[in-house]
Design a protein around this motif. Structure first.
Motif, PDB file in Angstrom:
ATOM      1  N   LYS A 107      -2.342  -8.880   3.589  1.00  0.00           N
ATOM      2  CA  LYS A 107      -1.319  -8.863   2.543  1.00  0.00           C
ATOM      3  C   LYS A 107      -0.910  -7.442   2.197  1.00  0.00           C
ATOM      4  O   LYS A 107       0.273  -7.159   1.958  1.00  0.00           O
ATOM      5  N   MET A 108      -1.868  -6.519   2.191  1.00  0.00           N
ATOM      6  CA  MET A 108      -1.568  -5.143   1.816  1.00  0.00           C
ATOM      7  C   MET A 108      -0.810  -4.401   2.908  1.00  0.00           C
ATOM      8  O   MET A 108       0.040  -3.559   2.632  1.00  0.00           O
ATOM      9  N   LEU A 109      -1.112  -4.730   4.172  1.00  0.00           N
ATOM     10  CA  LEU A 109      -0.485  -4.015   5.291  1.00  0.00           C
ATOM     11  C   LEU A 109       0.775  -4.699   5.803  1.00  0.00           C
ATOM     12  O   LEU A 109       1.555  -4.091   6.535  1.00  0.00           O
TER      13      LEU A 109
ATOM     14  N   ASP B  33      -8.143   3.575   1.814  1.00  0.00           N
ATOM     15  CA  ASP B  33      -7.674   3.257   0.469  1.00  0.00           C
ATOM     16  C   ASP B  33      -7.547   1.750   0.266  1.00  0.00           C
ATOM     17  O   ASP B  33      -7.921   1.203  -0.774  1.00  0.00           O
ATOM     18  N   ALA B  34      -6.992   1.065   1.278  1.00  0.00           N
ATOM     19  CA  ALA B  34      -6.811  -0.384   1.174  1.00  0.00           C
ATOM     20  C   ALA B  34      -8.151  -1.095   1.094  1.00  0.00           C
ATOM     21  O   ALA B  34      -8.368  -1.976   0.251  1.00  0.00           O
TER      22      ALA B  34
ATOM     23  N   LEU C   7       0.812  -1.206   0.000  1.00  0.00           N
ATOM     24  CA  LEU C   7       0.000   0.000   0.000  1.00  0.00           C
ATOM     25  C   LEU C   7       0.844   1.254   0.000  1.00  0.00           C
ATOM     26  O   LEU C   7       0.443   2.307  -0.466  1.00  0.00           O
ATOM     27  N   SER C   8       2.089   1.143   0.528  1.00  0.00           N
ATOM     28  CA  SER C   8       2.944   2.322   0.592  1.00  0.00           C
ATOM     29  C   SER C   8       3.348   2.804  -0.781  1.00  0.00           C
ATOM     30  O   SER C   8       3.842   3.913  -0.940  1.00  0.00           O
ATOM     31  N   ARG C   9       3.136   1.968  -1.826  1.00  0.00           N
ATOM     32  CA  ARG C   9       3.531   2.358  -3.177  1.00  0.00           C
ATOM     33  C   ARG C   9       2.378   2.958  -3.975  1.00  0.00           C
ATOM     34  O   ARG C   9       2.520   3.271  -5.140  1.00  0.00           O
ATOM     35  N   ILE C  10       1.207   3.031  -3.372  1.00  0.00           N
ATOM     36  CA  ILE C  10       0.083   3.636  -4.102  1.00  0.00           C
ATOM     37  C   ILE C  10       0.389   5.097  -4.361  1.00  0.00           C
ATOM     38  O   ILE C  10       0.706   5.846  -3.448  1.00  0.00           O
ATOM     39  N   SER C  11       0.275   5.520  -5.574  1.00  0.00           N
ATOM     40  CA  SER C  11       0.608   6.894  -5.942  1.00  0.00           C
ATOM     41  C   SER C  11      -0.484   7.851  -5.544  1.00  0.00           C
ATOM     42  O   SER C  11      -1.625   7.463  -5.318  1.00  0.00           O
TER      43      SER C  11
END
Length: 346
Positions: free
Chosen positions: A76-78, A293-294, A3-7
């Motif tokens: 998985k996202m976090l 967002d996630a 998630l840290s790569r979401i623009s």
């Protein structure tokens, strides 16, 4: 995907799409500032322990299944385990109060309508304020209810003609009864709304849950009830109940062959059950934005949309603003019925 790569562009796109999906609702600002949202993409050190999704209903219930559907992809996202914890009681309000008072920044909740809207209108002793103590994250699933009745009912014609059925209900007055999972549930408020719009007058009988309501109809204790589509369709397929109409402005994809009650002349009965994620209002806005967002991305994924449909829900994935608008609008609609009918927790 991390998630840290979401623009920032992706974030704006998600929010824009979610806002468009909830257009027409009244404005209600409750989300993070632009700076908070931007900071959410690079929050160092969080989460640094397992995240908890608290559910106010038992294992195997619809809210529990929804929470577990989201738990694995959210983990998985976090990059941390996500644990579903059931805190049962008071129609989900015990869990809601627990979440409202949480201060660990790793606890969120999966809620039904009433916990985020009318809880305090029904019972002044409810210790939390839904619109002040809880921060909306996303609306994840919606579903109309289906007006159902026994296949053979004395003093009522057989079949599924809604106008004929409602005429029989009007003639029966308070000799008929309807069942719900409890005072203040969507089934209860919805039937009271239908009573106000049609002139029918069945007596309310609360039960522990929707399965018990269905069984009571089969046993002849009830003449009608608003049931979730999955349960109603299963009973209709078994030849045990008949489906009169859905509480929507048009037909629902969850029960496409069942006419809406609007088609039978019942005005303004667009009523839905829904479930949603919310966080403690004390959780920092940038963390709420990251979680939102996630959860939105998960809700809109084909796999989760399919699972939600199988569970009897139309997946949504709204923005926090969209959920806040829905909370405010539904509180106003249901609040009027509560006041007009003088509905209080028993």
């Amino acid at each position: 995907m991390s998630l840290s790569r979401i623009s920032t562009a992706r974030r704006r796109s998600v929010l824009t799409l979610a806002l468009a999906a909830t257009s027409g609702l009244i404005a209600f600002s409750t989300t993070a500032t632009a700076a908070d949202t931007s900071a959410a993409a690079t929050t160092p050190g969080w989460p640094n322990k397992p995240l908890r999704i608290v559910v106010g209903f038992p294992g195997g219930s619809s809210p529990d299944l929804t929470a577990r559907t989201f738990a694995e992809p959210l983990s998985k996202m976090l990059g941390q385990p996500v644990i579903v914890e059931n805190k049962v009681g008071a129609g989900g309000n015990i869990a809601a109060d627990y979440i409202a008072k949480s201060r660990d920044d790793h606890t969120i909740g999966l809620f039904i309508n009433g916990n985020l809207t009318i809880a305090k209108l029904i019972n002044k002793r409810v210790p939390y304020n839904p619109q002040k103590d809880l921060a909306p994250l996303t609306l994840v699933g919606v579903s109309p209810l289906v007006l159902t009745a026994p296949v053979h009912l004395p003093d009522a014609p057989d079949g599924t003609d809604a106008r004929a059925f409602l005429a029989s209900a009007t003639k029966a007055g308070d000799k008929w009864s309807y069942g719900t999972p409890g005072v203040g549930t969507v089934g209860h408020i919805g039937t009271e709304l239908m009573k106000a719009r049609t002139g029918i007058a069945p007596v309310h009988v609360p039960y522990p849950g929707y399965p018990q309501v269905a069984q009571a109809m089969l046993g002849g204790q009830l003449q009608m009830a608003l049931l979730p589509p999955a349960l109603a369709l299963a009973q209709e397929k078994a030849g045990k109940l008949r489906l009169i109409g859905v509480t929507a402005g048009g037909r629902s994809t969850l029960a496409p062959d069942v006419p809406s009650l609007a088609e039978a002349g019942v005005p303004n009965l667009n009523l839905e059950m829904w479930n949603a994620f919310a966080a403690p209002a004390s959780m920092p806005a940038n963390l709420r934005a990251r979680l939102s967002d996630a959860l939105i991305e998960i809700a809109r994924s084909p796999e989760v949309r399919s699972k939600m449909f199988q569970q009897g829900w139309q997946a949504v994935g709204s923005s926090p603003e969209g959920l806040a608008n829905r909370i405010k609008a539904d509180t106003a609609t249901m609040g009027k019925i509560i006041k007009d009918q003088n509905i209080r927790a028993e």
